[in-house]
Structures are given as structure tokens and as C-alpha cells.
Enzyme design. Structure first.
Site, PDB file in Angstrom:
ATOM      1  N   GLY A  60      33.395 -59.330  51.372  1.00  0.00           N
ATOM      2  CA  GLY A  60      33.136 -59.718  49.985  1.00  0.00           C
ATOM      3  C   GLY A  60      33.245 -61.212  49.805  1.00  0.00           C
ATOM      4  N   GLN A  65      35.109 -68.630  44.662  1.00  0.00           N
ATOM      5  CA  GLN A  65      35.362 -69.117  46.024  1.00  0.00           C
ATOM      6  C   GLN A  65      34.350 -70.177  46.472  1.00  0.00           C
ATOM      7  OE1 GLN A  65      35.849 -64.874  47.681  1.00  0.00           O
ATOM      8  NE2 GLN A  65      37.280 -66.089  48.910  1.00  0.00           N
ATOM      9  N   CYS A 110      41.649 -63.482  53.442  1.00  0.00           N
ATOM     10  CA  CYS A 110      40.769 -64.045  52.425  1.00  0.00           C
ATOM     11  C   CYS A 110      40.058 -65.252  53.010  1.00  0.00           C
ATOM     12  CB  CYS A 110      41.604 -64.452  51.207  1.00  0.00           C
ATOM     13  SG  CYS A 110      40.640 -65.163  49.868  1.00  0.00           S
ATOM     14  N   LEU A 111      38.792 -65.385  52.699  1.00  0.00           N
ATOM     15  CA  LEU A 111      38.005 -66.511  53.213  1.00  0.00           C
ATOM     16  C   LEU A 111      38.497 -67.840  52.652  1.00  0.00           C
ATOM     17  CD1 LEU A 111      34.489 -64.831  53.009  1.00  0.00           C
ATOM     18  CD2 LEU A 111      35.747 -65.391  55.097  1.00  0.00           C
ATOM     19  N   HIS A 153      40.299 -56.718  45.259  1.00  0.00           N
ATOM     20  CA  HIS A 153      40.505 -58.063  45.815  1.00  0.00           C
ATOM     21  C   HIS A 153      39.540 -59.056  45.140  1.00  0.00           C
ATOM     22  CE1 HIS A 153      41.232 -60.849  49.439  1.00  0.00           C
ATOM     23  NE2 HIS A 153      40.201 -61.403  48.825  1.00  0.00           N
ATOM     24  N   GLU A 154      38.276 -58.660  45.006  1.00  0.00           N
ATOM     25  CA  GLU A 154      37.281 -59.570  44.405  1.00  0.00           C
ATOM     26  C   GLU A 154      37.516 -59.751  42.911  1.00  0.00           C
ATOM     27  OE1 GLU A 154      35.802 -61.174  46.545  1.00  0.00           O
ATOM     28  OE2 GLU A 154      36.071 -59.774  48.192  1.00  0.00           O
ATOM     29  N   HIS A 157      39.981 -62.329  42.200  1.00  0.00           N
ATOM     30  CA  HIS A 157      39.488 -63.718  42.285  1.00  0.00           C
ATOM     31  C   HIS A 157      38.932 -64.186  40.941  1.00  0.00           C
ATOM     32  CE1 HIS A 157      40.075 -64.951  46.400  1.00  0.00           C
ATOM     33  NE2 HIS A 157      39.400 -63.941  46.908  1.00  0.00           N
TER      34      HIS A 157
HETATM   35  C1  SB7 Z   1      40.563 -57.431  53.048  1.00  0.00           C
HETATM   36  C2  SB7 Z   1      39.591 -58.409  52.931  1.00  0.00           C
HETATM   37  C3  SB7 Z   1      38.829 -58.497  51.782  1.00  0.00           C
HETATM   38  C4  SB7 Z   1      39.052 -57.601  50.763  1.00  0.00           C
HETATM   39  C5  SB7 Z   1      40.017 -56.637  50.886  1.00  0.00           C
HETATM   40  C6  SB7 Z   1      40.757 -56.547  52.029  1.00  0.00           C
HETATM   41  C7  SB7 Z   1      37.753 -59.548  51.610  1.00  0.00           C
HETATM   42  C8  SB7 Z   1      38.006 -60.830  52.324  1.00  0.00           C
HETATM   43  C9  SB7 Z   1      36.997 -61.877  51.973  1.00  0.00           C
HETATM   44  N1  SB7 Z   1      37.320 -62.515  50.764  1.00  0.00           N
HETATM   45  O1  SB7 Z   1      38.100 -63.573  50.744  1.00  0.00           O
HETATM   46  C10 SB7 Z   1      36.671 -62.177  49.590  1.00  0.00           C
HETATM   47  O2  SB7 Z   1      37.279 -62.625  48.462  1.00  0.00           O
HETATM   48 NI    NI Z   2      39.316 -63.329  48.967  1.00  0.00          NI
END
Ligand code: SB7
Ligand code: NI
Length: 185
Positions: A60, A65, A110-111, A153-154, A157
Site C-alpha cells: 500500500g 507519504q 512502513c515505506l 495501516h493506510e 496515514h
Molecule cells: C504491513 C505493511 C503495510 C501495511 C500493513 C502491514 C504497508 C507498508 C507500506 N506502507 O508504508 C504503506 O503505508
Molecule cells: Ni505506511
């Protein structure tokens, strides 16, 4: 095209803002942003393209971001069920959720976070969500497992919340009452 340098990292103030609702019809700029977010998540999960462009793999990516404080995110979770493949959510909402919680056994990443933060991140096990697509159609879905976790998670953000805000600093692997572990593998 979104590259790693376009993704802002923890400490950047935009990640802590409450993002703004998007209005319809979508502006060309917002339309492009949707496409760019989706392109990133799809390409980043393609071994060849991910390597070619140096992308860290992610299921995601949320608009804040890439320093756009708008209520938009993209998800691409190829899991056979097809629920959140090539999915763009605009002005997303959780309209109901289970009492039961879940968490990824191995934690979240998270990215926008260039370090591993260990610990359980409690999430609702099941959610019913609503979002708008690029044309302004209402999309309603029931999610569980990884799609439910990733959606939360999104959505965080868009509200200035980072996954580690949910981790108990003093006891990162403390039992979460009423939770069933989710095994990503
Ligand atoms: C692990 C990773 C994510 C969501 C839920 C569990 C996405 C990671 C990438 N992101 O940073 C998106 O926001
Ligand atoms: Ni994230």
C-alpha cells in the site's frame, strides 16, 4: 512516476497531519496522484520493475507519504480473493468493525520508516469499509486478514498516525486481549 526519493520519511511534518477530503469531480492532479500511487504499489511488487527502479516493495501507499495531504491511498494485495487488487480508495471510512482484534505475528513495516520497529500492532480483525473510486462511485467491502490490516495501516496515514504509535513501548510483544494472530506467510 513515484520513486523512493519521492517518499517522505518519519520526522516529516506532513506524516502527522490530518489529510484533507478530496472533492469531486476529481481534478486532473488528483487523478494523476491516484494513478501514481497505484503504479508504485504494483511495480514495487514486480521483481523486475522493483529492481529496475530501486523500489522497496509495499502492498500500500498513502498520498501523505508522497507529501500530498489528501485522503487517498492505493492498495495492491494479490491474494487470489481479488478484494484489494489494484485498489484506489478516496475519502475512505470504516463504517463498522469487529470487537475481535488481530495483529501480524512479525509486526508491520512502513515505506516511510527506514528501520525495523518490533512489536504487535493491534488492528480490528474484520472491518466494513466505504470509499469512493476515481469516478465518485461508492465502493463498500467487508475485509479480514491482511486486506483488513493493510486498510487500517493506510487509513491511519490519512489521520497522521504511524503504525508504531500502536505498539506498547514497554512490552512490544504483550498479549493483546481478544486478538488472534495473523500469520503473513
Ligand atoms: C504491513 C505493511 C503495510 C501495511 C500493513 C502491514 C504497508 C507498508 C507500506 N506502507 O508504508 C504503506 O503505508
Ligand atoms: Ni505506511
Amino acid at each position: 512516476m513515484i520513486l523512493m526519493n519521492d517518499i517522505i520519511r518519519e520526522g516529516h511534518p506532513t506524516l502527522r497531519l490530518k489529510a484533507k477530503e478530496v472533492s469531486f469531480p476529481l481534478s486532473n492532479e488528483d487523478r494523476q496522484l491516484c494513478d501514481d500511487l497505484l503504479e508504485y504499489v504494483v511495480n514495487s511488487q514486480d521483481d523486475k520493475l522493483g529492481e529496475k527502479y530501486g523500489l522497496r516493495s509495499g502492498i500500500g501507499l498513502a498520498a501523505p507519504q508522497v507529501n500530498a495531504s489528501k485522503r487517498i491511498f492505493a492498495l495492491h494485495i494479490p491474494d487470489g480473493e481479488n478484494l484489494l487488487e489494484n485498489f484506489i480508495a478516496i475519502n475512505p471510512k470504516i463504517i463498522s468493525h469487529s470487537v475481535e482484534k488481530t495483529y501480524i505475528e512479525t509486526g508491520e513495516g512502513c515505506l516511510s520508516v527506514d528501520r525495523e520497529v518490533p512489536g504487535y500492532v493491534p488492528r480490528y480483525a474484520r472491518i466494513t469499509v466505504k470509499a469512493l473510486d476515481k469516478e465518485g462511485n461508492v465502493i463498500k467491502k467487508r475485509l479480514k486478514g491482511l486486506p483488513a490490516i493493510a486498510f487500517q495501516h493506510e487509513l491511519d496515514h490519512l489521520n497522521g498516525i504511524m503504525f508504531y504509535d500502536h505498539i506498547d513501548e514497554n512490552a512490544p510483544y504483550k498479549d493483546i486481549p481478544g486478538a488472534t494472530a495473523f500469520d503473513r506467510e
